[in-house]
Design an enzyme around this catalytic site. Structure first.
Site: not given
Length: 165
Positions: A15, A18, A20-22, A135
């Site tokens: 993302c 690095n 939140c999402r990934s 995001d």
């Protein structure tokens, strides 16, 4: 660009920052792969260097933990050219990160066959296929919950596609 391939030995989830999402996707993917009996090296990174060395966002940690995922020990890092050599598959959380990854890959002089394949994280998912994982960084609690729901769905879809090879 539907990509049906047999199980890769390594997957990098990417993302922007690095945090939140990934990192959430890293742990979800790790657990789902283990449950499916797949031995895959799984890591995460960001296209930006803005959070290098940081732990995942506290909101991501809290929401992940409420779903049984522990991401508090992960540390943000930035994607490097070596990632394209060290991983079989790099999955981007959104189309902008996918474009950024493609630009990095285009700048590497190795032959295409020696570099990771790129795809959108949701590419195999019949529910979210082709959609960005939004995001949640500037959002609220519902946004972090939606991210976990989408990540669980898309990670499972990849695993199912590999099991079908």
């Amino acid at each position: 660009m539907l990509m049906k391939a047999c199980t890769p030995s390594s997957v990098l989830l990417v993302c922007l920052g690095n945090i939140c999402r990934s990192p959430t996707a890293e742990e979800v993917f790790r657990q789902q792969a283990a449950i499916a009996g797949l031995s895959i090296k799984i890591d995460s990174a960001g296209t930006s260097d803005s959070h290098v060395g940081d732990k995942p966002d506290p909101r991501s940690q809290r929401h992940a933990k409420s779903h049984g995922y522990k991401i508090n020990k992960l540390v943000a890092r930035q994607v490097t050219a070596n990632d394209f050599r060290d991983f079989d598959l790099i999955l981007a959380m959104d189309s902008q990160n996918l474009a950024d990854l493609q630009a990095i890959k285009d700048g590497i002089t190795d032959t295409e066959d020696d570099l990771a394949k790129l795809a959108l994280f949701s590419e195999e998912d019949p529910t979210y296929g082709g959609n960005d994982v939004p995001d949640p960084y500037k959002g609220g609690s519902d946004d972090f919950e939606e991210v976990i729901e989408r990540i669980e769905s898309s990670a499972q879809a990849w695993i199912e596609s590999w099991k079908a090879c």
